[in-house]
Write an enzyme that holds these catalytic residues in place. Structure first.
Site, short mmCIF file in Angstrom:
data_model
loop_
_atom_site.label_atom_id
_atom_site.label_comp_id
_atom_site.label_asym_id
_atom_site.label_seq_id
_atom_site.Cartn_x
_atom_site.Cartn_y
_atom_site.Cartn_z
N CYS A 167 0.86 -0.48 -0.12
CA CYS A 167 -0.42 0.53 0.01
C CYS A 167 1.07 1.26 0.19
O CYS A 167 0.63 2.01 -1.10
CB CYS A 167 -0.35 -0.01 1.11
SG CYS A 167 -1.90 1.19 1.91
N MET A 168 2.09 1.42 1.17
CA MET A 168 2.55 2.67 1.07
C MET A 168 3.54 2.47 0.81
O MET A 168 4.46 3.68 0.76
CB MET A 168 2.26 3.64 1.93
CG MET A 168 1.55 3.02 3.47
SD MET A 168 1.99 2.59 4.37
CE MET A 168 4.23 1.79 4.09
N GLY A 379 -3.91 5.00 2.76
CA GLY A 379 -4.44 4.22 2.51
C GLY A 379 -5.82 3.28 3.53
O GLY A 379 -6.74 3.59 3.98
N GLN A 380 -4.85 3.63 4.71
CA GLN A 380 -5.59 2.87 5.51
C GLN A 380 -5.13 3.81 6.90
O GLN A 380 -4.65 4.70 7.06
CB GLN A 380 -4.60 1.15 6.36
CG GLN A 380 -4.55 0.54 5.08
CD GLN A 380 -4.22 -0.69 5.35
OE1 GLN A 380 -4.42 -1.81 6.50
NE2 GLN A 380 -2.79 -1.24 4.51
#
Lengths: 792, 243
Positions: A167-168, A379-380
């Site tokens: 994700c990142m 995103g989290q």
């Protein structure tokens, strides 16, 4: 009045009393306000994305009955998105997991918590070095910290990695390679001050709607803000943009280089900023995170060929538009903010494009003033707080430390009070490798404990990374709240408490640490994830497992009461006798000074709607947050008299690194057999794998199932009409989905888009697990597929 | 006359295409929707007769204003609100919301890549045939679909709507009754004012008869009708404990 006045007064008094008390001991159902309808309200950050909106949670008779935007929260100023307004419903799906379940003879059967924890301990003792934890950016900070300590401090095993790797991770390596320290310098205040917003492969109108509307609502108030959307697909963000620049997948590197080229050629770069604050880098051989130093002349030479026409040829963006972008950056009067998220991170050259976008902001001096910022979004809800700050990655130790550094290991062992040499100096397996080693019967991972995530739906090339051979002797433990594609494959399921069923602390995209209290009881036997880790650790301790002992022989997670007596927090009934979150947080806080990511004491976060680190104590005893890092006017760690100071510079001279990175094509490109690009992503209504949002009726009614967006000309050529079933095939898998031609997004000709929220339509059977060489983050945005109309 | 009818026909055709593009999508994926949670069958939403929203493109050539059935005004009904009418209004209100203060869902098809079209009807409110498009209850915000999403169950065919979720969520059915000091004193506002700054949205001429004000000529509502500081998040309960 609907409730008795005396009753209201009584509830108010309880609320006031619990608010005044530190609320750090005993379970207190938190109450900030009690309204006339008898609902008690308290703050919590939203459970979903990384924006970090605060909601007010309304509780009556032990249940969440309503949600409101929190007007005191700076992040969202009282506004939410449709997911946020309905976040309370995510707790009440009728199929919540409420009992531990163990697979016996192929069938999942209920077992007691004692039995379940004994099985976990058995698997650890089988071989602690082959036991792995696959965690999450949805772990709270105390949960991630407990897991980190359990693995690296307890088992002496580094096989712990989170879903945030998917994700990142490339944002992290981008920040490290540029500034020597992770996380954005700017913050959401930039959105109120920028004149130009550039979205790089980013659709905040759907994924971070509260932040996007914060910008475009400025227009409703008469302000001028130009939005430039650089993307491979027309989205709702494009709809609100003045300029939409469509580029061929992966060619964002060429666009960034084209801007830098023109700034140099026209002499419009910020010469003073460059002279004072920057050093130059290029890839070394073999490639490393920090590459090799080059000089300004070499940097210029490398960029020479990226003329507007050359960039147009690669990217498909007209040369004039590249000139337009360079003109914006050349204009020192403008304030320019760049936003990006998965488009730049889920990219096999993710680290490279991250460094390049930081680079054009630095080269042009659009950095360090309100509104001038290169900002990555997450995103989290705690990708920053738990993964990046607690550093729950396979190579990491809390707060920017790494297992390969002797001093970092020593310091961590001291904070954890474990014997010297406990922490292994070899990094564990990153996500893709961890799962490869697990599904391979001969691989060195025999057990994975999954917490707060759903790899059975979200791993790329899922057949290769998640499907197991029968009777392989491997064992999958899954802590979750609902049945998922992952629990379906589990050997042991542990039912978890979620969100306001437990205490929590998380960290959002702008370095803001946010705290909340437990407000309702979890259903059945569902229990906190941190408790599960601590209780499993205690079983190991009781069995004499040496890793779970501190140097003095006491339990690794032992907590003492004010009177000095051990509190048996491993017993569920006693877990809330103390505030374990507060204990873990205060211990973790000691780690945070090294990289100047200072956190305030837990009790300060109780009072605030979050604070942005570094949070530094003032002379009057108050705690002050930092909005603009590395900027002399705001960051207390900037050297006296300096306007900008990159005080964690990789070159140790206060300078940020300006990288040259060439454009090179991605590993899989469309060809004769697989002529289409496949891009995957999210939609407004659903969050990630849909485990929560697909159980919220208004969200599911608005977006009930996955689909494939097809360009109208491609649809015509393949005889596909709106709603027809379409078969998509990659080298790795096949799926059948309804076509959406006049859909929400408009894909470029020759490409298709599929959202990944629908567990009945596992698009990750098709995606590619190739990853960035530095961040090890896979690319979910590009692989090659073929399409055809499915037989009716 | 013929030209107008023709235009009307075309308009509905365009609307139908917009609607179908979404319904087709829902229908196409229908069989896969109920894989996860058995439909409870509890919430049978009544089909809505609301016409589909028009896109900006359609509005440019054929604005709502030109339809004969469209009006910005409605006569205030003669009947004074009574408990029965109020009950009906609240029931109707609840049908569009997951809980009391949730943003209402959209009961008609909208283009999926819509932007500002909503404002053509909802900025000031409108009467379209027998349907009311309520005016916004809050100041204009640019991204309507950030908070308001379509409820496919009320405009798709019943067969296509299997997206019912088995949930134990129990919203409060009703808010508190308005506090009234005496029979002649103005009732307090029984809900938060946040996102409901425009009283006319529900209580004005386009509001449901059960919620309409008896004195629409008066514009300064808060002069007489105060609202709860607690509901408005102005204070914590601690403040109320100060003696």
């Amino acid at each position: 009045m609907s409730i008795d006045r005396r009753e209201f007064a009584k509830l108010s008094a309880i609320a006031a009393a619990t608010a005044v008390a530190a609320r750090s001991t005993k379970l207190a159902i938190a109450q900030d306000r009690v309204t006339e309808d008898g609902i008690s309200w308290d703050k919590a950050p939203c459970r979903f994305c990384g924006t970090g909106c605060h909601v007010q949670v309304g509780v009556k008779s032990g249940k969440v009955v309503g949600i409101a935007g929190d007007q005191k929260a700076e992040v969202n100023k009282g506004l939410l998105c449709v997911k946020g307004y309905h976040v309370g419903l995510a707790l009440y799906g009728r199929d919540r997991l409420t009992t531990p379940m163990l697979r016996k003879n192929g069938k999942l059967e209920p077992v007691s918590w004692e039995q379940a924890l004994a099985v976990v301990a058995d698997r650890v003792q089988l071989d602690p070095k082959g036991f792995a934890i696959y965690g999450s950016g949805q772990w709270t900070i105390p949960e991630g910290y407990a897991a980190q300590k359990f693995m690296k401090g307890g088992l002496g095993c580094n096989h712990i990695d989170p879903n945030a790797r998917l994700c990142m991770a490339s944002a992290v390596t981008g920040f490290l390679a540029t500034y020597g320290v992770d996380e954005p310098a700017g913050c959401y205040d930039d959105l109120d001050a920028c004149d130009v917003l550039i979205t790089w492969g980013n659709n905040p109108a759907e994924m971070h709607p509260v932040l996007f509307s914060r910008i475009i609502d400025r227009r409703s108030r008469g302000e001028k803000v130009e939005v430039i959307d650089i993307s491979t697909r027309r989205t709702r963000t494009s709809l609100h943009s003045q300029q939409y620049l469509e580029f061929r997948p992966h060619t964002d590197l060429a666009i960034a280089n084209g801007i830098a080229h023109l700034l140099l050629k026209n002499g419009t770069y910020d010469a003073e900023f460059v002279a004072k604050h920057l050093a130059f880098k290029a890839d070394s051989e073999p490639p490393t995170l920090h590459g090799k130093s080059i000089d300004f002349a070499e940097y210029k030479r490398q960029l020479k060929k990226y003329t507007p026409q050359y960039v147009e040829n690669i990217s498909g963006v007209p040369a004039d538009k590249i000139r337009m972008l360079a003109d914006r950056f050349a204009d020192r009067k403008l304030r320019i903010t760049s936003l990006w998220c998965m488009g730049m991170n889920q990219h096999t050259a993710g680290t490279a494009i991250n460094t390049l976008v930081h680079g054009i902001h630095l080269l042009s001096g659009h950095f360090g003033k309100p509104g001038d910022a290169p900002t990555s979004l997450t995103g989290q809800p705690s990708a920053c707080g738990t993964v990046r700050e607690v550093n729950t990655l396979a190579h990491g130790l809390p707060s920017g430390r790494v297992v390969t550094n002797d001093a970092h290991r020593k310091e961590s062992e001291e904070y954890w009070q474990v014997p010297a040499g406990r922490i292994d100096k070899i990094p564990g397996h990153h996500t893709v490798k961890m799962w490869q080693q697990f599904v391979n019967p001969k691989g060195d991972i025999h057990t994975i404990w999954v917490q707060v995530t759903n790899p059975g739906q979200t791993l790329p090339n899922r057949h290769a990374l998640f499907d197991r051979k029968p009777d392989d002797g491997k064992f999958l433990i899954v802590s979750d709240v609902y049945p998922t594609a992952t629990t379906e494959a589990a050997d042991l399921i542990l039912p978890s408490a979620m969100w306001v069923e437990k205490n929590g602390v998380v960290g959002n995209s702008e370095r803001r640490t946010q705290q909340w209290f437990k407000m309702v009881e979890p259903p059945g036997q569902a229990r906190d994830d941190a408790w599960q880790l601590i209780a499993a650790a205690k079983v190991l301790y009781d069995r004499g497992f040496p890793g779970m002992k501190r140097k003095d022989g006491s339990f690794l997670f032992g907590v003492k009461s004010d009177k000095g007596a051990e509190v048996p927090i491993w017993k569920w009934q006693r877990y809330y006798d103390v505030n374990v979150d507060r204990e873990l947080f205060e211990e973790y806080r000691k780690f945070t000074r090294l990289k100047h990511k200072d956190l305030a004491p837990y009790d300060e976060y109780v009072k605030a709607r979050g604070m942005r680190w570094p949070v530094v104590q003032q002379e009057d005893g108050s705690w002050r947050e930092t909005k603009f890092r590395f900027s002399g006017f705001d960051d207390p760690y900037v050297g006296k008299g300096k306007d900008i100071d990159f005080y964690h510079s990789p070159t140790k001279d206060g300078r940020a690194q300006l990288w040259f990175r060439p454009y090179a094509p991605p590993p899989e490109v469309p060809d004769k057999d697989y002529p289409f690009w496949l891009c995957t992503g999210r939609v407004l209504e659903h969050w990630h794998s849909g485990t929560m949002t697909m159980r919220v009726e208004p969200l599911r009614r608005a977006m009930p199932a996955a689909y494939v967006e097809v360009h109208s000309e491609d649809a015509k050529a393949h005889n596909i009409s709106e709603g027809d079933m379409v078969e998509l095939t990659s080298r790795r898998g096949t799926i059948v989905l309804p076509a959406w031609i006049r859909g929400r997004g408009r894909v470029a000709k020759g490409s298709v888009f599929v959202p990944f929220f629908d567990e009945a339509k596992l698009i990750n059977n098709l995606t590619l697990e190739a990853f960035d060489p530095f961040s090890k983050q896979p690319d979910y945005k590009k692989c090659a597929v073929r399409i055809r109309k499915a037989k009716a | 006359m013929d030209a107008a009818a023709n235009r009307q026909g075309k308009l509905w055709l365009v609307g139908a295409v917009v609607a179908l593009s979404f319904v087709g999508f829902v229908l196409g994926s229908g069989p896969h929707v109920d894989h996860q949670t058995a439909p409870s069958g509890a919430s049978a939403h009544e089909p809505s007769s609301a016409p589909p929203a028009r896109s900006n493109e359609e509005l440019a050539s054929d604005p709502w204003r030109r339809s004969e059935s469209f009006s910005l005004q409605r006569e205030m009904p003669a009947a004074a609100p009574n408990p029965q009418l109020r009950g009906e209004a609240l029931t109707r209100r609840a049908e569009r919301r997951a809980f009391l203060s949730a943003p209402p869902t959209i009961p008609h098809p909208v283009a999926q890549n819509s932007g500002t079209e909503c404002r053509s009807c909802h900025e000031r409110g409108a009467v379209i045939g027998d349907r009311i498009a309520p005016p916004m209850s809050h100041p204009v915000m640019a991204m309507c679909t950030q908070c308001h999403v379509p409820d496919t169950s009320v405009f798709a065919t019943s067969k296509s709507v299997a997206a019912t979720v088995a949930s134990n969520f129990q919203p409060l059915a009703r808010g508190p009754a308005s506090y009234q000091y005496g029979p002649d004193s103005p009732p307090q506002v029984p809900h938060s004012r946040w996102m409901r700054q425009e009283c006319g949205s529900c209580h004005g001429p386009l509001g449901h008869p059960g919620l309409q004000t008896s004195h629409p000529e008066r514009q300064s509502c808060e002069q007489c009708h105060t609202s709860s500081a607690l509901a408005n998040q102005l204070f914590t309960s601690q403040v109320f404990e100060r003696e």
